[in-house]
Structures are given as structure tokens and as C-alpha cells.
Design a protein around this motif. Sequence first.
Motif, PDB file in Angstrom:
ATOM      1  N   THR A  39     -84.305  49.661  12.142  1.00  0.00           N
ATOM      2  CA  THR A  39     -83.437  50.759  12.555  1.00  0.00           C
ATOM      3  C   THR A  39     -82.862  51.410  11.314  1.00  0.00           C
ATOM      4  O   THR A  39     -82.575  50.754  10.323  1.00  0.00           O
ATOM      5  N   GLU A  40     -82.705  52.710  11.379  1.00  0.00           N
ATOM      6  CA  GLU A  40     -82.169  53.454  10.243  1.00  0.00           C
ATOM      7  C   GLU A  40     -80.648  53.451  10.265  1.00  0.00           C
ATOM      8  O   GLU A  40     -79.997  53.513   9.235  1.00  0.00           O
ATOM      9  N   SER A  41     -80.074  53.374  11.436  1.00  0.00           N
ATOM     10  CA  SER A  41     -78.619  53.417  11.560  1.00  0.00           C
ATOM     11  C   SER A  41     -78.156  52.383  12.574  1.00  0.00           C
ATOM     12  O   SER A  41     -78.956  51.742  13.243  1.00  0.00           O
ATOM     13  N   ALA A  42     -76.862  52.242  12.686  1.00  0.00           N
ATOM     14  CA  ALA A  42     -76.284  51.203  13.540  1.00  0.00           C
ATOM     15  C   ALA A  42     -76.321  51.516  15.031  1.00  0.00           C
ATOM     16  O   ALA A  42     -76.123  50.627  15.842  1.00  0.00           O
ATOM     17  N   GLY A  43     -76.565  52.738  15.392  1.00  0.00           N
ATOM     18  CA  GLY A  43     -76.537  53.048  16.807  1.00  0.00           C
ATOM     19  C   GLY A  43     -77.323  54.281  17.153  1.00  0.00           C
ATOM     20  O   GLY A  43     -77.884  54.943  16.281  1.00  0.00           O
ATOM     21  N   ASN A  44     -77.376  54.573  18.431  1.00  0.00           N
ATOM     22  CA  ASN A  44     -78.102  55.732  18.931  1.00  0.00           C
ATOM     23  C   ASN A  44     -77.128  56.679  19.609  1.00  0.00           C
ATOM     24  O   ASN A  44     -76.189  56.241  20.282  1.00  0.00           O
ATOM     25  N   ARG A  45     -77.372  57.952  19.426  1.00  0.00           N
ATOM     26  CA  ARG A  45     -76.534  58.941  20.094  1.00  0.00           C
ATOM     27  C   ARG A  45     -76.898  58.998  21.580  1.00  0.00           C
ATOM     28  O   ARG A  45     -78.064  58.858  21.947  1.00  0.00           O
ATOM     29  N   VAL A  46     -75.905  59.234  22.383  1.00  0.00           N
ATOM     30  CA  VAL A  46     -76.088  59.389  23.822  1.00  0.00           C
ATOM     31  C   VAL A  46     -76.193  60.875  24.116  1.00  0.00           C
ATOM     32  O   VAL A  46     -75.393  61.673  23.625  1.00  0.00           O
ATOM     33  N   ASP A  47     -77.187  61.259  24.902  1.00  0.00           N
ATOM     34  CA  ASP A  47     -77.302  62.652  25.329  1.00  0.00           C
ATOM     35  C   ASP A  47     -76.296  62.844  26.462  1.00  0.00           C
ATOM     36  O   ASP A  47     -76.449  62.276  27.541  1.00  0.00           O
ATOM     37  N   HIS A  48     -75.268  63.625  26.218  1.00  0.00           N
ATOM     38  CA  HIS A  48     -74.195  63.784  27.200  1.00  0.00           C
ATOM     39  C   HIS A  48     -74.574  64.701  28.356  1.00  0.00           C
ATOM     40  O   HIS A  48     -73.864  64.758  29.354  1.00  0.00           O
ATOM     41  N   GLU A  49     -75.676  65.396  28.221  1.00  0.00           N
ATOM     42  CA  GLU A  49     -76.103  66.292  29.288  1.00  0.00           C
ATOM     43  C   GLU A  49     -77.112  65.648  30.225  1.00  0.00           C
ATOM     44  O   GLU A  49     -77.254  66.066  31.368  1.00  0.00           O
ATOM     45  N   VAL A  50     -77.825  64.629  29.736  1.00  0.00           N
ATOM     46  CA  VAL A  50     -78.841  63.975  30.554  1.00  0.00           C
ATOM     47  C   VAL A  50     -78.576  62.475  30.531  1.00  0.00           C
ATOM     48  O   VAL A  50     -78.761  61.809  29.505  1.00  0.00           O
ATOM     49  N   ILE A  51     -78.142  61.924  31.655  1.00  0.00           N
ATOM     50  CA  ILE A  51     -77.830  60.503  31.735  1.00  0.00           C
ATOM     51  C   ILE A  51     -79.101  59.681  31.532  1.00  0.00           C
ATOM     52  O   ILE A  51     -80.156  59.986  32.088  1.00  0.00           O
ATOM     53  N   GLY A  52     -78.981  58.644  30.702  1.00  0.00           N
ATOM     54  CA  GLY A  52     -80.115  57.754  30.455  1.00  0.00           C
ATOM     55  C   GLY A  52     -81.034  58.208  29.340  1.00  0.00           C
ATOM     56  O   GLY A  52     -82.090  57.617  29.124  1.00  0.00           O
ATOM     57  N   VAL A  53     -80.648  59.264  28.604  1.00  0.00           N
ATOM     58  CA  VAL A  53     -81.442  59.754  27.483  1.00  0.00           C
ATOM     59  C   VAL A  53     -80.680  59.487  26.191  1.00  0.00           C
ATOM     60  O   VAL A  53     -79.469  59.690  26.125  1.00  0.00           O
ATOM     61  N   TYR A  54     -81.399  59.019  25.186  1.00  0.00           N
ATOM     62  CA  TYR A  54     -80.783  58.624  23.917  1.00  0.00           C
ATOM     63  C   TYR A  54     -81.548  59.218  22.740  1.00  0.00           C
ATOM     64  O   TYR A  54     -82.740  59.471  22.825  1.00  0.00           O
ATOM     65  N   LEU A  55     -80.835  59.424  21.650  1.00  0.00           N
ATOM     66  CA  LEU A  55     -81.415  59.941  20.416  1.00  0.00           C
ATOM     67  C   LEU A  55     -81.211  58.891  19.331  1.00  0.00           C
ATOM     68  O   LEU A  55     -80.080  58.475  19.075  1.00  0.00           O
ATOM     69  N   GLY A  56     -82.298  58.464  18.719  1.00  0.00           N
ATOM     70  CA  GLY A  56     -82.200  57.433  17.701  1.00  0.00           C
ATOM     71  C   GLY A  56     -83.045  57.746  16.497  1.00  0.00           C
ATOM     72  O   GLY A  56     -83.743  58.769  16.433  1.00  0.00           O
ATOM     73  N   ARG A  57     -82.961  56.845  15.530  1.00  0.00           N
ATOM     74  CA  ARG A  57     -83.770  56.948  14.322  1.00  0.00           C
ATOM     75  C   ARG A  57     -84.268  55.556  13.971  1.00  0.00           C
ATOM     76  O   ARG A  57     -83.575  54.568  14.191  1.00  0.00           O
ATOM     77  N   PHE A  58     -85.470  55.515  13.417  1.00  0.00           N
ATOM     78  CA  PHE A  58     -85.970  54.246  12.895  1.00  0.00           C
ATOM     79  C   PHE A  58     -86.803  54.532  11.665  1.00  0.00           C
ATOM     80  O   PHE A  58     -87.150  55.675  11.369  1.00  0.00           O
ATOM     81  N   GLN A  59     -87.079  53.485  10.931  1.00  0.00           N
ATOM     82  CA  GLN A  59     -87.795  53.605   9.674  1.00  0.00           C
ATOM     83  C   GLN A  59     -88.958  52.630   9.654  1.00  0.00           C
ATOM     84  O   GLN A  59     -88.868  51.531  10.192  1.00  0.00           O
ATOM     85  N   THR A  60     -90.049  53.056   9.050  1.00  0.00           N
ATOM     86  CA  THR A  60     -91.144  52.138   8.773  1.00  0.00           C
ATOM     87  C   THR A  60     -91.283  52.016   7.261  1.00  0.00           C
ATOM     88  O   THR A  60     -91.114  52.997   6.528  1.00  0.00           O
ATOM     89  N   ILE A  61     -91.545  50.799   6.818  1.00  0.00           N
ATOM     90  CA  ILE A  61     -91.781  50.536   5.401  1.00  0.00           C
ATOM     91  C   ILE A  61     -93.154  49.882   5.294  1.00  0.00           C
ATOM     92  O   ILE A  61     -93.426  48.875   5.956  1.00  0.00           O
ATOM     93  N   ILE A  62     -94.004  50.487   4.511  1.00  0.00           N
ATOM     94  CA  ILE A  62     -95.374  50.014   4.334  1.00  0.00           C
ATOM     95  C   ILE A  62     -95.468  49.407   2.941  1.00  0.00           C
ATOM     96  O   ILE A  62     -95.196  50.087   1.953  1.00  0.00           O
ATOM     97  N   ARG A  63     -95.823  48.131   2.880  1.00  0.00           N
ATOM     98  CA  ARG A  63     -95.938  47.419   1.601  1.00  0.00           C
ATOM     99  C   ARG A  63     -97.410  47.175   1.307  1.00  0.00           C
ATOM    100  O   ARG A  63     -98.168  46.787   2.195  1.00  0.00           O
ATOM    101  N   SER A  64     -97.798  47.391   0.061  1.00  0.00           N
ATOM    102  CA  SER A  64     -99.191  47.195  -0.326  1.00  0.00           C
ATOM    103  C   SER A  64     -99.301  46.851  -1.806  1.00  0.00           C
ATOM    104  O   SER A  64     -98.417  47.176  -2.604  1.00  0.00           O
TER     105      SER A  64
END
Length: 127
Positions: A39-64
Amino acid sequence: MKLEPISQYIEDNTNLELGVNLFTHSMPPDVNEGVLVVTESAGNRVDHEVIGVYLGRFQTIIRSQNYGTGTARAYEVFNLLNMSEVDLTEYVVTYSRPRHTPHPIGGRSTGDLIELSINFDLRYRDV
């Protein structure tokens, strides 16, 4: 946001294997070729207009051990996770979009490995 469904989606659509060269939350230091989903941050934003919809961020790290191999794997993940309307069983991804192209962030050790990062914006809804 649960990241395990995203990791499972990666495993289902690549030759990566969870616990071997694909990890969620943390990657063992002795893994020289692998992908980490965090996860990129500690939490996800709640979409206040649409119940049950969330906005989040995540990160991928590729090691080689090799820049070319790592870059190829990073673009594979970049393209795979650029998705819309994908049912991951626990939630439906409305969209997942990379915020930038893969970029090197250095290595975790004395310079023998390279790590590349991709951050994603995600909108999802409860099933």
C-alpha cells in the motif's frame, strides 16, 4: 484495502508465484528476482457520493539482478494492472491506472540489484 486479490490477479496472469517471486506487504531480503505489492498510504478515500466505492493507491516494486530483465517485468506489471471493471472476487476494480512509467529507485543492497517502482491509483467497489 486488501492487496491479496491484486497479488492473486498478478499470479493468475503471469508466471510469477506467490511466496516465491511474488509477495504482498513485504519481500524477503534474499529474493533477487521478484515483485512486491504494497500500500502506498495508510488508508483509502471513501467516495461520498457512491456508497461502497473507494479510492486507493498501491505500489509495486520490481527487484532484479539485471536492468533489462527488471524493466521488462516492470512493464509487464504496468500493462497488466492498467485495468478496468475486473472482478477480483473480494471487490471489483472499477479502474486501476499507473501514475507513471516504471522508474528505478535503486537497489536494496550494495548495488548488485535494481529495484523499479510503479504507483497505481485504484477505484474499487464492494461486491
